[in-house]
Enzyme design. Structure first.
Site, PDB file in Angstrom:
ATOM      1  CE1 TYR A  58     -34.495 -64.696 -38.625  1.00  0.00           C
ATOM      2  CE2 TYR A  58     -35.858 -65.664 -40.339  1.00  0.00           C
ATOM      3  CZ  TYR A  58     -34.654 -65.147 -39.927  1.00  0.00           C
ATOM      4  OH  TYR A  58     -33.611 -65.075 -40.817  1.00  0.00           O
ATOM      5  CG  LEU A 210     -34.948 -55.311 -52.578  1.00  0.00           C
ATOM      6  CD1 LEU A 210     -36.470 -55.192 -52.504  1.00  0.00           C
ATOM      7  CD2 LEU A 210     -34.417 -54.591 -53.809  1.00  0.00           C
ATOM      8  NE  ARG A 212     -30.754 -56.582 -42.480  1.00  0.00           N
ATOM      9  CZ  ARG A 212     -29.558 -56.820 -43.002  1.00  0.00           C
ATOM     10  NH1 ARG A 212     -29.023 -55.936 -43.841  1.00  0.00           N
ATOM     11  NH2 ARG A 212     -28.891 -57.922 -42.717  1.00  0.00           N
ATOM     12  N   GLY A 213     -34.738 -53.085 -47.517  1.00  0.00           N
ATOM     13  CA  GLY A 213     -35.601 -52.007 -47.973  1.00  0.00           C
ATOM     14  C   GLY A 213     -34.873 -50.729 -48.310  1.00  0.00           C
ATOM     15  CB  SER A 216     -36.992 -51.176 -51.625  1.00  0.00           C
ATOM     16  OG  SER A 216     -37.417 -50.071 -50.832  1.00  0.00           O
TER      17      SER A 216
END
Length: 335
Positions: A58, A210, A212-213, A216
């Protein structure tokens, strides 16, 4: 503060019922505010979150250095925080994905760098990010077990592998948990993988709760991805797939509003309700999003609620694959 605790597997570590996934703090979703990221880690710790998940790839080490700085500035004792680290994913200087390396020597070298970047003498859960097709899982797990015996690693984890690989790994050494995507729109794990985990006494840390949104409640059809945001190329965020998936979100919003909670909270609460052996990882990059996610811990779903959620977002209703084809091909969990 204290929040609900859950045990990863039959004999794994005890962790908070929600964990913090730190990937988005190092560029995978576009530029992130480093000061806000560190403040978010501090807020998570203050709220009682004890599990932080990262990967050595990352930001090519940036995420581990960020977590090191956040932990140091928090003033907390190392023993109060459990660090979960993925390794093995290979990237070139331009950030392209170029394969996986989980050979025993690579395992040990990767850990040496990770310990230095995180400024610690041990990792609580260490796991290959994906199955290396060129290395038997027995060899990879065996190498991590040697690191456990040497005191550098506390527990062994897996990530995105299928039932057969899980069984083979568990025959070599105790496995604490499998990290895998699991959400209302990613439920393939329920068919074969989750039953095997429960048979063998292995926990699950669920990422992408979620999506990745996407689910959401904060994503919109006209939202454009920032530079470096890998979601812009993913099938579920593109074209007609996006339109279809956001219709599911609106159906879920109706259920959430009737319950007096947000879309994100009901989506996370649904994962929490699937079993005490499952620990959702929330990828909050800001204190605001973290606070919303923590609210899911107070959401109690009864049978009527679960039925309404199922009606709003039926199993298999998502449009598009989780990743582009090349990345899907690396998922042993989907084979």
């Amino acid at each position: 503060m204290q929040i609900e605790q859950r045990t990863l597997g039959a004999s794994g570590p005890v962790v908070s019922a929600l964990g913090l996934g730190a990937m988005g703090m190092s560029g995978m979703y576009g530029p992130a505010d480093e000061a806000e990221s560190i403040a978010t880690v501090h807020a998570a710790l203050d709220a009682g979150i004890t599990l932080i998940d990262t990967g050595d790839f990352y930001g090519m080490g940036h995420n581990e250095l960020l977590i090191r700085d956040a932990l140091r500035s928090s003033g907390r004792d190392r023993g109060e925080v459990l660090l979960s680290v993925k390794f093995g994913a290979q990237r070139d200087p331009a950030g392209n994905w170029i394969g996986y390396d989980a050979r025993p020597a690579a395992v040990k070298t990767a850990l040496a760098y990770t310990l230095t970047r995180l400024g610690t003498d041990h990792i609580d859960i260490y796991r290959p990010a994906r199955l290396d097709p060129n290395v038997p899982i027995e060899e990879t797990v065996g190498a991590i077990q040697e690191l456990v015996e040497a005191g550098y690693v506390r527990s062994i984890g897996l990530s995105e592998v299928g039932a057969d690989t899980i069984r083979r790994a568990a025959a070599v050494a105790p496995i604490a948990d499998l990290q895998i995507e699991y959400s209302l729109i990613s439920r393939s794990v329920e068919r074969e993988i989750l039953p095997v985990l429960r048979e063998l006494g292995i926990g699950m840390t669920a990422y992408g709760v979620l999506s990745r949104g996407l689910i959401s409640g904060h994503w919109s059809p006209d939202r454009s991805g920032a530079a470096g945001d890998f979601r812009s190329a993913q099938p579920r965020f593109s074209g007609e797939n996006l339109d279809a998936n956001l219709k599911l979100v609106e159906a879920l919003r109706s259920v959430a509003e009737a319950k007096g909670v947000t879309v994100a909270q009901i989506a996370i609460a649904w994962v929490l309700a699937q079993g005490s052996d499952i620990v959702p990882l929330v990828g909050a990059r800001t204190r605001t999003r973290l606070a919303e996610s923590l609210g899911a811990l107070d959401v109690q779903l009864d049978a009527e609620d679960l039925a309404a959620i199922e009606e709003a977002v039926p199993e298999g209703a998502a449009a598009g694959d989780r990743y582009v084809a090349a990345q899907m091909a690396h998922l042993d969990s989907e084979k």
